[in-house]
Design an enzyme around this catalytic site. Structure first.
Site, PDB file in Angstrom:
ATOM      1  N   ASP A 295      40.927  32.901  35.909  1.00 38.70           N
ATOM      2  CA  ASP A 295      41.604  33.894  36.731  1.00 38.70           C
ATOM      3  C   ASP A 295      42.473  34.820  35.867  1.00 38.70           C
ATOM      4  O   ASP A 295      43.101  34.375  34.905  1.00 38.70           O
ATOM      5  CB  ASP A 295      42.462  33.158  37.769  1.00 38.70           C
ATOM      6  CG  ASP A 295      43.215  34.100  38.680  1.00 38.70           C
ATOM      7  OD1 ASP A 295      42.570  34.981  39.264  1.00 38.70           O
ATOM      8  OD2 ASP A 295      44.441  33.934  38.812  1.00 38.70           O
ATOM      9  N   GLU A 342      37.514  36.565  34.703  1.00 40.07           N
ATOM     10  CA  GLU A 342      37.845  37.477  35.805  1.00 40.07           C
ATOM     11  C   GLU A 342      38.547  38.680  35.184  1.00 40.07           C
ATOM     12  O   GLU A 342      39.744  38.655  34.900  1.00 40.07           O
ATOM     13  CB  GLU A 342      38.747  36.753  36.816  1.00 40.07           C
ATOM     14  CG  GLU A 342      38.998  37.549  38.090  1.00 40.07           C
ATOM     15  CD  GLU A 342      40.188  38.473  37.989  1.00 40.07           C
ATOM     16  OE1 GLU A 342      39.959  39.686  37.798  1.00 40.07           O
ATOM     17  OE2 GLU A 342      41.314  37.999  38.076  1.00 40.07           O
ATOM     18  N   ASP A 395      39.107  37.491  47.404  1.00 37.71           N
ATOM     19  CA  ASP A 395      40.192  38.448  47.630  1.00 37.71           C
ATOM     20  C   ASP A 395      39.717  39.746  48.287  1.00 37.71           C
ATOM     21  O   ASP A 395      40.536  40.636  48.532  1.00 37.71           O
ATOM     22  CB  ASP A 395      40.872  38.792  46.303  1.00 37.71           C
ATOM     23  CG  ASP A 395      41.871  37.733  45.863  1.00 37.71           C
ATOM     24  OD1 ASP A 395      42.392  37.015  46.731  1.00 37.71           O
ATOM     25  OD2 ASP A 395      42.135  37.624  44.651  1.00 37.71           O
TER      26      ASP A 395
END
Length: 528
Positions: A295, A342, A395
Site C-alpha cells: 500500500d 500500489e 477505494d
C-alpha cells in the site's frame, strides 16, 4: 504468464453470523474461483479492525481479525453451545456488516469458547496451542496484553492509559501480565483459532490452484500494539504522542487532503538496525500471502508529513523516505518477495525510478483514465506488461457506479474508447477492456461481475462510518452460469491458469553385468 483474479475481502462473503468468515463460504468461493479460471483471490488486510472499522487501521500489523473466525467451526469442535443466547443474536442475517453488534456479541462467544477449550482440550491440543504461542511470541505477547488492557481501560486509546503502563514501565508490565493472565490467554486462543482456520483455507486454495493476493498497509495505526510496544521506531515526542502524522495533500478528489492520522516512521532509527522491523514484517506477510500488495508505495520514496495538531491535511510537507535502500535490504535478507506496488496518484520521477529499480509491477486503474479526452497514463494503450490492471480498487466506486457518475463528455470518451454497447452490457464492455490489456494480471472486483451500483461500494476515502467496509455479497449469486461467463473472459484473453503437465516422478535404472562384460540398462519410467 497472463492471469486474472477477483478482489473481494473475506468480510464480504455471505453467511449467517453477520460477516464473512474463514468457514464454508470461503471454501465455496475458492471453488468458484477455480471454476471461473482465476489465479488470484485478492483480499484486504487481515488485521483486527479498530477506528472506523477500516482494515487499514488495525490494532496490530500481525494479528488476525477475530471477527473473521468462523463460528460453525467452533461449534463442530464443541467449543460453544448451539443454544447460546449471544450466538442466536449473531445468527440474525444482515445484508451489510454491523460491526458494533459483532464486536459486542462475538467477544462474549469467544470468551466462552476459550474457557471450554482450556477445560476440555487434550494434551495434544494444548501442546499445539503452546507451540503456536511460542512461534509467534515476538508479536503475540504484546498484542494479547495490549488487547486485555484495551478492555480494562474501557476501549480508550493506549495514549490515555495510566502513565506507568502507557510508558511500559517494567514493573507495570509485569503487574498487568500477572493480573490479566486469564484474559491474555483468551486473546491468544482467538489468534490460535484464527490462524488455524486461515492456513487451512490457504492450503485449500493453493491445492486448487488459487493464490492468495494479500495487502500490506504502509502504516500502522497509532492505537496499536506495534506503536505501544516499540515507540522508538516512530516519530513520537517524549510523551509518546505523534509529532507528525500521515496523509495525502489536497487534490481534485479531496480539496483539504486526506488526514489518515497514522504515526510516521523514524526511518533514520530504523536504518540503524538494517530495517529489521520491516524485514520481520515482510517475512511474516510472505508466509501469509502468495502475492503482496504494498500500500502507498510512493510513501517509501517521499512521505507526506502533517503536523499532528492539524485538523486537515492542507499544510503538510514532503519528506524523503528510505527509497530503494529498504527494498534492497529486504531482497538481501529474504530473497525475491512477490510484491505489487500500489503506485497510484501523483508520481514524481524519483518514485517512478524507484519502481523501475525494484522491478515490482505497478497498478493501473481504468476509472482514472477517462477525463476530457486527455492521454492519461491509465488508458490501456499506455500500459506495460509488468503491471496489474483494475477497473477500480476497494477505494473506488463500482464500474456501474463510476460510469453512471461520469459527466456527458467523459462518458462519451469512455464509450468510444472501450466500444461500449448496450447489447454487450456496460459492465461487460469495461471488464472486456481490462482483460484485453497487455498487463500480465487483471483483477476485477466481485461487485463488477455482479453489475452492482454505488450501493455496493466498499470504501469512500477520507470518510468514516456510513457504508464503508460493510458490503456483503448476496447469497446464491455464485452460479455456474456466472462462472462460465467469467471463465470465457479468462480463456478468450489467454489468462487461464497453465495446465499442469505430467511430470516424470521417478526414473530407476537397473544395471546388469553380462558375460561379455557389457552393460544392459533397463529404465523404468513411473508417471506421476
Amino acid at each position: 504468464m497472463r492471469r486474472c483474479g477477483i478482489l473481494m475481502h473475506i468480510s464480504s462473503l455471505p453467511g449467517k453470523y453477520g460477516i464473512g468468515t474463514l468457514g464454508k463460504a470461503a471454501y465455496e468461493f475458492v471453488d468458484f474461483l477455480k471454476k471461473s479460471g482465476q489465479t488470484y483471490w485478492q483480499i484486504l488486510p487481515l488485521g483486527p479492525t479498530g477506528y472506523g472499522d477500516s482494515p487499514y487501521q488495525c490494532y496490530s500489523a500481525y494479528a488476525g481479525n477475530p471477527l473473521l473466525v468462523d463460528i460453525d467451526m467452533l461449534l463442530d469442535e464443541d467449543l460453544i453451545n448451539v443454544e447460546d443466547h449471544d450466538l442466536n443474536v449473531l445468527r440474525q442475517k444482515h445484508d451489510f456488516v454491523d460491526y458494533a453488534q459483532l464486536y459486542s456479541f462475538k467477544n462474549v462467544v469467544f470468551h466462552k469458547a476459550a474457557a471450554r477449550f482450556f477445560n476440555i482440550a487434550d494434551e495434544k491440543a494444548i501442546s499445539d496451542f503452546k507451540a503456536f504461542c511460542a512461534e509467534n511470541n515476538y508479536w503475540l505477547e504484546d498484542y494479547c496484553l495490549f488487547m486485555s488492557l484495551k478492555y480494562l481501560f474501557k476501549q480508550t486509546m493506549w495514549t490515555e492509559w495510566d502513565d506507568d503502563i502507557r510508558l511500559r514501565e517494567t514493573d507495570a508490565v509485569e503487574k498487568y501480565r500477572s493480573e490479566l493472565a486469564d484474559e491474555i490467554n483468551v486473546w491468544a486462543f482467538i489468534q490460535y483459532k484464527f490462524f488455524k482456520q486461515y492456513y487451512a483455507l490457504k492450503k485449500y486454495a493453493n491445492d486448487n490452484g488459487i493464490k492468495i493476493y494479500g495487502d500490506m498497509p504502509i502504516y500502522v495505526s497509532m492505537d496499536s500494539s506495534d506503536v505501544w510496544a516499540v515507540p522508538n521506531m516512530f516519530m513520537l515526542d517524549e510523551n509518546r504522542c505523534p509529532i507528525k502524522v500521515a496523509g495525502c495533500p489536497p487534490d481534485a478528489f479531496a480539496p483539504t487532503g486526506q488526514l489518515w492520522g497514522n504515526p510516521l516512521y523514524d526511518w533514520d532509527k530504523m536504518e540503524q538496525d538494517n530495517f529489521a522491523w520491516w524485514v520481520n514484517r515482510v517475512e511474516y506477510s510472505a508466509r501469509l500471502f502468495d502475492l503482496i500488495r504494498i500500500d502507498h508505495f510512493r510513501g517509501f520514496e517521499s512521505f507526506y508529513a502533517i503536523p499532528a495538531e492539524d485538523e486537515t491535511a492542507e499544510y503538510g510537507e514532503w519528506v524523503k523516505g528510505p527509497g530503494i535502500k529498504l527494498f534492497n535490504v529486504i531482497k538481501k535478507e529474504l530473497g525475491e518477495v512477490d510484491f505489487v506496488a500500489e503506485n497510484l496518484g501523483f508520481l514524481t520521477d524519483d518514485v517512478k525510478n524507484m519502481l523501475n529499480e525494484s522491478g515490482y509491477p505497478g497498478m493501473n486503474v481504468l476509472e482514472f483514465a477517462f477525463s476530457n479526452f486527455s492521454d492519461s497514463d491509465y488508458l490501456p494503450h499506455n500500459y506495460i506488461p509488468n503491471s496489474v490492471t483494475y477497473i477500480g480498487t476497494h477505494d473506488n466506486d463500482t464500474a456501474m457506479g463510476w460510469y453512471n457518475s461520469l459527466n456527458k463528455k467523459d462518458r462519451k470518451f469512455a464509450k468510444q474508447y472501450m466500444s461500449l454497447k448496450k447489447k454487450e452490457g456496460i459492465c461487460a464492455g469495461i471488464i472486456r477492456t481490462a482483460f484485453a490489456s497487455v498487463s500480465d494480471t487483471v483483477i476485477i472486483q466481485m461487485q463488477d461481475y455482479l453489475e452492482l451500483g454505488s450501493e455496493a461500494r466498499m470504501n469512500i476515502p477520507s470518510t468514516i462510518g456510513g457504508g464503508n467496509w460493510r458490503w456483503r455479497m448476496p447469497e446464491g449469486v455464485l452460479t455456474n452460469h456466472l462462472a462460465k461467463r467469467i471463465r470465457k473472459y479468462a480463456s478468450l484473453y489467454f489468462r487461464l491458469p497453465e495446465k499442469k503437465k505430467v511430470k516424470l516422478k521417478k526414473i530407476t535404472a537397473d544395471v546388469k553385468q553380462t558375460k561379455a562384460d557389457t552393460k544392459t540398462i533397463n529404465i523404468r519410467v513411473v508417471s506421476k
